[in-house]
Structure formats: C-alpha cells, structure tokens
Enzyme design. Structure first.
Site, PDB file in Angstrom:
ATOM      1  N   LYS A  25       1.019  -1.294   0.076  1.00  0.00           N
ATOM      2  CA  LYS A  25       0.372   0.215   0.130  1.00  0.00           C
ATOM      3  C   LYS A  25       1.266   1.369   0.056  1.00  0.00           C
ATOM      4  O   LYS A  25       2.088   0.800   0.911  1.00  0.00           O
ATOM      5  CB  LYS A  25      -1.054   0.205   1.204  1.00  0.00           C
ATOM      6  CG  LYS A  25      -1.962  -0.866   1.213  1.00  0.00           C
ATOM      7  CD  LYS A  25      -3.104  -0.647   1.884  1.00  0.00           C
ATOM      8  CE  LYS A  25      -4.074  -1.564   1.839  1.00  0.00           C
ATOM      9  NZ  LYS A  25      -4.680  -1.276   3.905  1.00  0.00           N
ATOM     10  N   HIS A  33       0.772   7.032   2.908  1.00  0.00           N
ATOM     11  CA  HIS A  33      -1.063   7.805   2.794  1.00  0.00           C
ATOM     12  C   HIS A  33      -1.118   8.815   3.870  1.00  0.00           C
ATOM     13  O   HIS A  33      -0.473   7.773   5.180  1.00  0.00           O
ATOM     14  CB  HIS A  33      -2.116   7.313   2.294  1.00  0.00           C
ATOM     15  CG  HIS A  33      -2.517   6.649   3.379  1.00  0.00           C
ATOM     16  ND1 HIS A  33      -4.141   7.140   4.289  1.00  0.00           N
ATOM     17  CD2 HIS A  33      -3.294   5.070   3.360  1.00  0.00           C
ATOM     18  CE1 HIS A  33      -4.131   5.881   4.517  1.00  0.00           C
ATOM     19  NE2 HIS A  33      -3.410   5.221   4.295  1.00  0.00           N
ATOM     20  N   HIS A  92      -1.188   7.402   7.728  1.00  0.00           N
ATOM     21  CA  HIS A  92       0.339   7.155   8.746  1.00  0.00           C
ATOM     22  C   HIS A  92       0.890   8.513   8.818  1.00  0.00           C
ATOM     23  O   HIS A  92       2.037   8.495   9.327  1.00  0.00           O
ATOM     24  CB  HIS A  92       0.665   5.951   7.962  1.00  0.00           C
ATOM     25  CG  HIS A  92      -0.243   4.927   8.270  1.00  0.00           C
ATOM     26  ND1 HIS A  92      -0.839   4.297   7.004  1.00  0.00           N
ATOM     27  CD2 HIS A  92       0.643   4.018   8.992  1.00  0.00           C
ATOM     28  CE1 HIS A  92      -0.919   3.185   7.439  1.00  0.00           C
ATOM     29  NE2 HIS A  92       0.107   2.582   8.568  1.00  0.00           N
TER      30      HIS A  92
HETATM   31  N1  ARG Z   1      -0.197  -1.599  10.512  1.00  0.00           N
HETATM   32  C1  ARG Z   1      -1.796  -1.201  11.903  1.00  0.00           C
HETATM   33  C2  ARG Z   1      -2.441  -0.211  10.732  1.00  0.00           C
HETATM   34  O1  ARG Z   1      -1.756   0.006   9.672  1.00  0.00           O
HETATM   35  C3  ARG Z   1      -0.795  -0.474  12.348  1.00  0.00           C
HETATM   36  C4  ARG Z   1       0.154  -1.553  13.242  1.00  0.00           C
HETATM   37  C5  ARG Z   1       0.043  -0.853  15.023  1.00  0.00           C
HETATM   38  N2  ARG Z   1       0.768  -1.604  15.837  1.00  0.00           N
HETATM   39  C6  ARG Z   1       0.959  -2.543  16.273  1.00  0.00           C
HETATM   40  N3  ARG Z   1       1.866  -3.437  16.820  1.00  0.00           N
HETATM   41  N4  ARG Z   1       0.072  -3.337  15.923  1.00  0.00           N
HETATM   42  O2  ARG Z   1      -3.434  -0.298  10.973  1.00  0.00           O
END
Ligand code: ARG
Length: 568
Positions: A129, A132, A135
């Site tokens: 992805k 964007h 984040h």
């Molecule tokens: N990749 C996930 C997202 O974009 C966030 C991960 C956050 N960290 C974790 N340990 N769950 O929503």
C-alpha cells in the site's frame, strides 16, 4: 527548576521560623505558577495547612510573609489564601540566560531516562500500500516521541511493526501472476501493486474462482513456497524502498522493521501458554479469550481454520519485546480506532499474569486527519499520498519564498525546511486526540501559530545576532526587567518542564506550544524594544536573550523534527 527550588526553600525557611516546626514536604510541592504574572511568579496556596495549623489561610500567608527573607525575590504579598512571590528580575534574567547558553543544544535535557528502555511502535505501514496521510500522525508523533525520550537519556527502540501478513497478500500474488509483470511494477511502483489489487477485487466479484486462487497463493506463502515468498518479498522491498524516501525526507530511522510476519514462528508458544493458563475458550470453532468480566468482546486468538490474527501477533510481539528489550515502557502510536484492540491486548496479557502490561504499555492514540475539509485520506474518492503531500508542501513553500524573500540563497533547502516544517507543525500542534483538518493556507501562513512563523522568528534572531556580532561587552541584566523581556524569559524558563510533561504524557504538542510561546513573546520584545543601541551593556543583554531564544527554538523544533533555516 532552579527557581522552583529557591522558592520552595525560602518558603520552607519562613515556615520554620514562623511556626517553629518543619514544613510538611507534601505541602511544599503545591507551589503554583500563576498564569498571570501580576499574581506573582510563584504562588503558594495556604488552605491545605489550615486544618493542621488551626489557623485561617490568609493568616498563614501573613505569617509566611513576615518571616520570609531571600534576596532572590524582590517582593512578596498576601492575596486571599495565597502567599505570592515575585522574583528579582535581574537575577531571574541572568540565571535563565546563563542556564540556556551554557547548556548549548542540550538545554532541557536530563539523565532521567538513564538505564531505562522505551519501545516505540510507530508508523507501522502496510505492505503493497502506498504511504498515505492516514499514516502521517503516527509517523510524526512517534518520531517526535523517540527524540523526546532520547533527549532525557532513555534508550529508545523505534519499531516499524509492518503490516506484512494476511490473506490479502495471496490475492496480490494471484493478481500479479495473472496480469502483472516485473516491468510494469518497476515503472509503476507500489501504485501499480495497489492497482492490481483493486482489479483483483473487481474481477473477483464476477469470478469467484479468483478468490480460491488467492487462498492457494496465501497457503503457499504460509508453507514457505519459494516462488510465493520471492514474489512477496519483492513486494515488500518495493514498499519499503518507497517509504524510505519519505522517512529520509523526514529524518526518521527505525531500529527494527520486525512486522507481523516476523511473529509467524513465535505464536505457537503463546497459544500454548494461553491454553496452559486455562484462558482459551471455544466459540464457533474459534479460540478466544473471554473478557466479558471487563465488558469487552472476546479477544480472537485462533480462527476455526487455524489462522492467527492481528491480536495473536501483537501478543507474541509484546512478549518478544519484553524479553528482547526489557523495556520500562512500550508505546503504540496507533489511531484511536484501534482503542478496543489495545485494551483487549493489555487485558489478555494481564490475565496471563503479566502485570507490566498495565503499568508499562500504553496506546498513544490520536484522532483523524482530514484534508481541506474532506475526510481521511480520500479526496473526491482519491487517496492523499504522503510523498505527494510533502512534495506539494515544498513547492508551495518555494513559491512563497520567491514572493516574500526573492534574495535568499539555496531556496531549495529553505523550501524543504519550511514546507516540511509546516506539515509537521500542523500535525503536532494540538493534543493528539483532537482531529486534524489540514489546510495549506493555514499551515503555510507566516503569521499565527505555524511552523513558518516559528522558523521566521528564528531567522529574525539570526539576523539580529549577525548585526550585533561586534558587541562583546558583558550584559547588564537590569536591562531585561521590562514586562516583555520577563515574559520571554519565563517562557524560556518553562522549556525544560515542557519537555518533561511532553514525555510523561506522550504529547509532543506541549513542546510545540512552548516553542510558539517563546517565539510570540520574543516578537513582542523585538517590536517594543530596541536591541542594538549605543548602550553596549544593554545591547549585550538583549542579544543574549535573542541568542537564548534562537537556541531554545532550535532545540525544541529539532525534537519535533522541524529544521531551522538561518535566513527566510
Ligand atoms: N499496520 C497497522 C495499521 O496500519 C498498525 C500497526 C500498529 N502496531 C501494532 N503493533 N499493532 O493500521
């Protein structure tokens, strides 16, 4: 803190003299800093003492006043239940300025974190992805916190918990095998991958067989099939290469990229442990941890087909981090929407007997970002990508510079600093949980509460310092007794405390505010007082204040990730 200690000590002495007994420690800690300095630089509330001393609060304050003696305070007064202290302005000016200037770029730093480790999970992007603006906050808040903790000598482990696991990657490979090829991905980058993914979903609506194909490919990834893994790793490399550009532009580095797939072989022991501790119950063939006593839905650990989940991986990750880094704190900088997930995660860990989950782990949540009034990451159905946003920021800043200061050299560098600074400031301007609506006109305004405004103030200081470079006389700090000078000094004085509050509450905006207050008060000083005059000692004092302001702005902004141009 120096002046807090002075005030506390002087009050303690007055107390002992007046009441013939030592002042209770906890009472001395209630010393306040009134928001309006006409009420004193420090105010000591006396009502808590009334019961113990069997005396009316104003009377207590009066006794303190009568027994108070300290050359560092020019005046004291009794106001209602309060005993108010006014600092000796000259002594205050010289102590604050000397403290700032002698600390150099370490003003506000401490050893409070010595020997302690803080894991910060932030940015945590998803493979295949494009990066964007959804984040943006996690990336900027997390990076700021990493710097803020390091500045207090914490050992920080910055972790990008990559979203690199899930059935969608089977679909991605299926789509790639059907319609993609290396050239197209080479050219189109991560965008081409997303396009393939969109096409897969569209066609799968008509042709259900595609979904089976996706599942087969995912099974292959799980089984470690060579082709599947090599394609998947290729996607991963590509995504990271793209993200790296953004990280470089923002000056962000990670100590670990251990993402979801890293825990593939680390979940069985966790599931075994849950079973041993009798925490698993069956529900429709799936295994869950019941959390009904906490009024939460059950935490899903294993699906009926044996697949693990996001939560299972986070459980494994938490235990792995504790074992590997022995952290005193573990922060998750993740959107508020995942609130339930983290409450469940911490609750399950606690049920497993890990009391540290409650005391040492924290979900550092934040609100949504919208863009010029339109909601998160979509604008007329299109996503706002971070690289586009940052590029646009620099272009717009360049145009503004052309118009406002056509003469400055190295416009590209300054445009980068100003453009990116504006985006960072706008993101770290308010407390995390508040939603952000990002507007270019607002973010790039040179007046008002913006990154460019603070940078402009810094550049103004530099130009004043340059003009006064010849003055080598020793400063006469009585020249900094005016209200505007004292206001600026007070703001400088509060900087170290702001850094600590920002750390304790995981709120970078506390620093943004403090820096902005410093800049505003300096500008008032700049307009009201002439800095370069015939009187050299006076000039030296005002230049010293200017230098202290510039240095503190640079340190504070540096912690947020905002660079300072010398000219603007
Ligand atoms: N990749 C996930 C997202 O974009 C966030 C991960 C956050 N960290 C974790 N340990 N769950 O929503």
């Amino acid at each position: 803190m120096y002046w807090h200690k002075l005030a506390t000590k002087a009050i303690a002495e007055a107390f002992e003299k007046g009441f013939s007994r030592p002042a209770p420690d906890n009472v001395l800690q209630t010393l306040e800093v009134p928001p309006d300095s006409s009420l004193g630089d420090f105010a000591f509330p006396c009502f808590k003492l009334a019961k113990e001393l069997r005396m009316a609060p104003p009377k207590i304050a009066q006794t303190l006043k009568e027994n108070f003696s300290s050359t560092q305070f020019e005046r004291t007064e009794v106001k209602g239940a309060y005993f108010n202290l006014f600092v000796n302005k000259e002594a205050f000016a010289s102590s604050v300025i000397e403290d700032v200037l002698s600390s150099g770029d370490r003003y506000g730093s401490s050893d409070l974190g010595q020997g302690k480790t803080c894991c910060i999970d932030f940015s945590s992007i998803n493979i295949a992805k494009r990066f964007h603006i959804g984040h943006l906050s996690t990336t900027l808040i997390g990076a700021a916190l990493a710097r803020i903790y390091r500045f207090q000598n914490w050992n920080v482990v910055s972790i990008n918990h990559l979203g690199d696991w899930g059935t969608q990657f089977g679909n991605m490979i299926a789509a790639y095998k059907l319609w993609g090829n290396p050239e197209m991905i080479e050219q189109g980058g991560v965008q081409a991958l997303s396009d393939l993914y969109v096409r897969f979903h569209k066609e799968a609506e008509e042709d259900k067989a595609l979904l089976n194909l996706g599942r087969e490919w995912f099974k292959k990834i799980e089984d470690g099939d060579e082709e599947a893994l090599s394609i998947f790793n290729y996607f991963k490399e590509l995504t990271l290469k793209d993200a790296q550009k953004v990280y470089e532009l923002l000056g962000i580095e990670f100590d670990s990229y251990a993402g979801e797939s890293f825990y593939n072989d680390k979940m069985t022991p966790v599931i075994d442990e849950l079973r041993q501790k009798d925490l698993l119950t069956e529900s429709d063939g799936a295994l869950v941890v019941d959390l009904s006593e906490l009024d939460m839905p059950p935490c899903l650990i294993l699906k009926s087909d044996g697949a693990t989940l996001y939560a299972t991986r986070d459980l494994a990750a938490a235990l792995y981090r504790k074992k590997t880094y022995d952290f005193s704190k573990c922060l998750y900088v993740v959107a508020y929407q995942q609130d339930l997930h983290f409450r469940q995660l911490f609750a399950v860990l606690k049920k497993m007997g890990y009391s540290w989950a409650e005391s040492q782990m924290e979900h550092v949540a934040f609100g949504m970002v919208s863009y010029e009034g339109e909601s998160l990451s979509t604008r007329k159905g299109k996503v706002i990508y971070l690289d586009d946003l940052l590029k646009k920021a620099q272009e717009k800043a360049y145009d503004i510079l052309l118009e406002k200061s056509p003469g400055i050299k190295d416009k590209d560098t300054v445009a980068r600093q100003v453009g990116i600074g504006a985006v960072i400031y706008a993101t770290l301007q308010n407390n995390r949980i508040k939603d952000i609506d990002f507007w270019w006109d607002r973010a790039l305004n040179f007046d008002g509460e913006t990154g460019p405004y603070v940078q402009y103030t810094y550049a103004r200081c530099q130009s004043v310092l340059q003009k006064g470079a010849e003055v080598q006389d020793s400063p006469d700090y009585t020249c900094l007794e005016s209200a505007v000078s004292q206001e600026a000094l007070k703001n400088l004085y509060s900087f170290p405390k702001a850094l600590q509050d920002a750390l304790n509450r995981n709120e970078p905006y506390i620093i943004t505010r403090c820096i902005t207050d410093i800049a505003k008060s300096y500008n008032r000083f700049y307009y009201e007082e002439r800095i370069l005059t015939e009187n050299k000692e006076q000039t030296a004092a005002r230049l010293a204040l200017t230098r202290a302001v510039a240095q503190t702005i640079k340190t504070g902004c540096g912690l947020l990730g905002i660079e300072m141009p010398d000219k603007m």
